[in-house]
Design an enzyme around this catalytic site. Structure first.
Site, PDB file in Angstrom:
ATOM      1  N   LYS A  32       0.884  -1.156   0.000  1.00 54.60           N
ATOM      2  CA  LYS A  32       0.000   0.000   0.000  1.00 54.60           C
ATOM      3  C   LYS A  32       0.922   1.206   0.000  1.00 54.60           C
ATOM      4  O   LYS A  32       1.489   1.594   1.008  1.00 54.60           O
ATOM      5  CB  LYS A  32      -0.919  -0.017   1.222  1.00 54.60           C
ATOM      6  CG  LYS A  32      -2.233   0.749   1.034  1.00 54.60           C
ATOM      7  CD  LYS A  32      -2.058   2.247   0.907  1.00 54.60           C
ATOM      8  CE  LYS A  32      -1.728   2.889   2.236  1.00 54.60           C
ATOM      9  NZ  LYS A  32      -1.579   4.387   2.113  1.00 54.60           N
ATOM     10  N   GLY A  60       4.944   3.581  11.213  1.00 56.74           N
ATOM     11  CA  GLY A  60       4.275   4.871  11.233  1.00 56.74           C
ATOM     12  C   GLY A  60       3.816   5.245  12.625  1.00 56.74           C
ATOM     13  O   GLY A  60       4.460   4.899  13.628  1.00 56.74           O
ATOM     14  N   SER A  61       2.688   5.929  12.693  1.00 55.63           N
ATOM     15  CA  SER A  61       2.200   6.470  13.955  1.00 55.63           C
ATOM     16  C   SER A  61       1.531   5.411  14.823  1.00 55.63           C
ATOM     17  O   SER A  61       1.107   4.352  14.333  1.00 55.63           O
ATOM     18  CB  SER A  61       1.187   7.585  13.678  1.00 55.63           C
ATOM     19  OG  SER A  61       0.010   7.052  13.098  1.00 55.63           O
ATOM     20  N   GLY A 115      -2.148   5.076  13.617  1.00 59.24           N
ATOM     21  CA  GLY A 115      -2.309   4.268  12.418  1.00 59.24           C
ATOM     22  C   GLY A 115      -2.054   2.798  12.664  1.00 59.24           C
ATOM     23  O   GLY A 115      -2.818   1.930  12.222  1.00 59.24           O
ATOM     24  N   GLY A 116      -0.958   2.495  13.368  1.00 63.94           N
ATOM     25  CA  GLY A 116      -0.625   1.101  13.643  1.00 63.94           C
ATOM     26  C   GLY A 116      -1.658   0.408  14.497  1.00 63.94           C
ATOM     27  O   GLY A 116      -2.021  -0.748  14.253  1.00 63.94           O
ATOM     28  N   GLU A 129       5.668  -1.029  13.690  1.00 68.34           N
ATOM     29  CA  GLU A 129       6.677  -0.251  14.415  1.00 68.34           C
ATOM     30  C   GLU A 129       6.141   1.160  14.481  1.00 68.34           C
ATOM     31  O   GLU A 129       5.913   1.783  13.446  1.00 68.34           O
ATOM     32  CB  GLU A 129       8.027  -0.338  13.692  1.00 68.34           C
ATOM     33  CG  GLU A 129       9.157   0.345  14.421  1.00 68.34           C
ATOM     34  CD  GLU A 129       9.509   1.674  13.807  1.00 68.34           C
ATOM     35  OE1 GLU A 129       9.165   2.711  14.421  1.00 68.34           O
ATOM     36  OE2 GLU A 129      10.114   1.704  12.729  1.00 68.34           O
ATOM     37  N   CYS A 171      12.609   7.565  13.713  1.00 72.88           N
ATOM     38  CA  CYS A 171      11.865   6.887  14.776  1.00 72.88           C
ATOM     39  C   CYS A 171      12.704   6.730  16.037  1.00 72.88           C
ATOM     40  O   CYS A 171      12.162   6.448  17.109  1.00 72.88           O
ATOM     41  CB  CYS A 171      11.370   5.526  14.297  1.00 72.88           C
ATOM     42  SG  CYS A 171      12.639   4.510  13.522  1.00 72.88           S
ATOM     43  N   GLU A 177       5.082  11.530  22.062  1.00 77.05           N
ATOM     44  CA  GLU A 177       6.055  11.904  21.038  1.00 77.05           C
ATOM     45  C   GLU A 177       5.650  13.179  20.310  1.00 77.05           C
ATOM     46  O   GLU A 177       4.495  13.365  19.948  1.00 77.05           O
ATOM     47  CB  GLU A 177       6.198  10.767  20.019  1.00 77.05           C
ATOM     48  CG  GLU A 177       7.184  11.054  18.900  1.00 77.05           C
ATOM     49  CD  GLU A 177       7.234   9.933  17.868  1.00 77.05           C
ATOM     50  OE1 GLU A 177       8.274   9.812  17.198  1.00 77.05           O
ATOM     51  OE2 GLU A 177       6.238   9.206  17.728  1.00 77.05           O
TER      52      GLU A 177
END
Length: 527
Positions: A183, A240-241, A244-245, A264, A301, A392
């Site tokens: 994606k 990602g965030s 989202g994860g 992650e 990250c 974060e």
């Protein structure tokens, strides 16, 4: 050549009506190419092709998979300046960063090629039969790792090459024998299409089945949701965030057949400054950390977003030097207006918290989409009472927590969420003295650094890139290095099978010459 179309297996397709463009944050303009978001029909076809390809690809030899992976690396290199220029136009990042990330991507592909060519990664384990054993005969049992099935990989915003289309997740999945549907990240869809074309060329040249790879465009969440919910998809990789994860993890968990999501996500990567080292190393370390905090506009990250020390003259000197040094560094362009928008919102939210003080913030004019680096400080008690300060701020931002004593420092570590990395700044003897602090930090992170910076993730077998939630969804696995292949496989046992019907990895003759665990002993010998 960039077409803006989706790769459905080895065919380009653009039957959807929704389109979008990428953006050049450095020039603050839209890029010229138009991209077509994948339709439901295209998504379905890509997954069906991947399922069909899996029946063939799962049985492809390690040598042939190695040929495929090396061919991908060759085709990416053949893209040459076109790839670098496209990468830069979609990220605002400099040429050196683009070429460095391309080199890392090539290195990952070739490392996995070497891994599968050798073959011992399948962890073959053999316990031979003893039918005369009393009172119960022992059956012949043989075990190895086998691929899960079609994998969906989500491209990462901050690493368009190394963590995206042909990045570590994809390379590991191919090595395991899993077809991949990417994606593509909307911020670097052009870079993604060029790399996708390289993968398709490599697949064709090496005789891989059609459907072993597809690349789907999407400007929002709809395509990703449909992929994760599709019953033929067997695993997901995401960088990602946290938001989202976790959304993907929840979707996958609610399926009739839940599947693993290896995400992650966010991390503030705490740095613990022990008292003696703060006195002896503080000034030099402050200069080093000013560079680490601003590296890549703080869009790593592993960016050190939290520095924790004991209140006193040494820590004050560290904060003063860090604040003086960080504003000397030229600001950098962030990846996209949305990224810097989130940075400014999250920074503003942090600065509005009671008790937080700004010790340094670039006050000169900066270009559009360039970030102003910021250092803040707060008392340990305030930090403990306000968990908003634990979140974060993705960008060049860091917070120094001034603790009253070592007990409060240890309490703070224990209250932190899971992190990718933790760092201990200490003298050797001091580290022995404060072993409980180190133990506490180890319990919250996936990797611990001694007298260094967390930025920079070496791609090697010993690297662990992951950590307790929410750093990742499963702290038992790494997203970097050869052991990341274990996310895309499952253990499988054969009982009492005729030798000639077993896979080569488990046959008595050991035709692949791999290392195996035979009756409890590691050997590459025949049985």
């Amino acid at each position: 050549m960039i077409t803006g179309k989706n790769y459905i297996g080895n065919q380009l397709s653009a039957i959807g009506s929704k389109t979008y463009t990428t953006f050049n944050p450095k020039l603050n303009i839209e890029n010229k190419h138009t991209f077509f978001e994948a339709s439901k029909e295209e998504i379905e076809k890509a997954v069906v092709l991947a399922s069909e390809a899996f029946e063939v690809f799962r049985k492809v030899s390690g040598a042939k998979k190695a040929e495929f992976l090396n061919a991908i690396a060759d085709e990416i290199l053949a893209l040459d300046d076109l790839l670098i220029e496209t990468y830069r136009s979609e990220t605002g990042l400099p040429e050196g960063r683009a070429k460095g990330e391309r080199g890392r991507t090539i290195g990952q592909l070739r490392t996995f090629a070497d891994l599968v060519a050798e073959g011992s990664w399948v962890e073959a384990s053999i316990d031979t039969a003893d039918l005369d054993r009393s009172p119960i005969p022992k059956q012949d049992i043989r075990k190895m790792l086998v691929p899960l099935g079609p994998v969906v990989v989500f491209g990462a915003s901050n690493f368009p090459l190394a963590y995206s289309t042909a990045g570590g997740d994809t390379a590991a999945a191919f090595a395991a024998g899993c077809p991949v549907i990417v994606k593509s990240h909307p911020m670097h869809a052009g870079t993604g299409e060029l790399v996708s074309a390289a993968i398709i060329k490599a697949a064709t040249k090496t005789g891989m089945p059609n459907g072993v790879f597809s690349n789907l465009n999407s400007s929002g969440i709809e395509v990703g949701v449909q992929l994760v919910e599709h019953p033929a998809v067997k695993a997901v990789g995401f960088t990602g965030s946290i938001r989202g994860g976790r959304a993907l993890f929840d979707l996958a968990s609610k399926r009739p057949e839940p599947i693993p999501v290896f995400a992650e996500m966010g991390s503030i990567n705490p740095v613990v400054l022990l008292p003696e080292a703060t006195i002896t190393k503080g000034v030099d370390l402050a200069k080093t950390y000013a560079k680490s905090i601003t590296l890549g506009a703080g869009q790593f990250c592993t960016n050190p977003g939290l520095l924790i020390g004991i209140k006193g003259e040494a820590l004050t000197n560290f904060i003063t030097t860090l604040s003086e040094e960080i504003v000397k560094i030229e600001p950098s362009c962030m990846l996209h207006p949305n990224i810097i928008g989130n940075f400014e919102r999250n920074k503003t939210n942090a600065l509005q918290q009671s008790g937080l003080s700004v010790t340094a913030e670039l006050d000169s004019d900066v270009a559009v989409n360039y970030a102003r680096q910021t250092v803040t400080t707060v008392e340990g008690k305030t930090f403990l009472e306000n968990t908003t300060l634990h979140q974060e701020v993705f960008g060049p931002f860091s917070m120094v927590v001034q603790c009253q004593d070592i007990e409060q420092l240890e309490t703070i570590i224990n209250t932190l969420e899971g992190q990718l990395t933790g760092t201990i700044i200490a003298e050797n003897e001091e580290a022995l003295q404060y072993n409980t602090v180190i133990d506490a930090l180890q319990n919250r992170v996936g990797r611990i650094i001694f007298n260094g910076v967390p930025t920079g993730v070496e791609v090697c077998p010993s690297m662990l890139h992951g950590g307790p939630y929410p750093a990742s969804t499963d702290s038992r696995f790494t997203a970097v290095g050869i052991h990341s292949i274990k996310r895309w496989v499952r253990p499988f046992s054969y009982q009492s099978w005729p030798n000639n019907l077993l896979p080569d990895e488990l046959k008595n003759e050991n035709p692949l010459g791999i290392s195996r665990l035979v009756n409890g002993k590691h050997t590459d010998s025949k049985i």
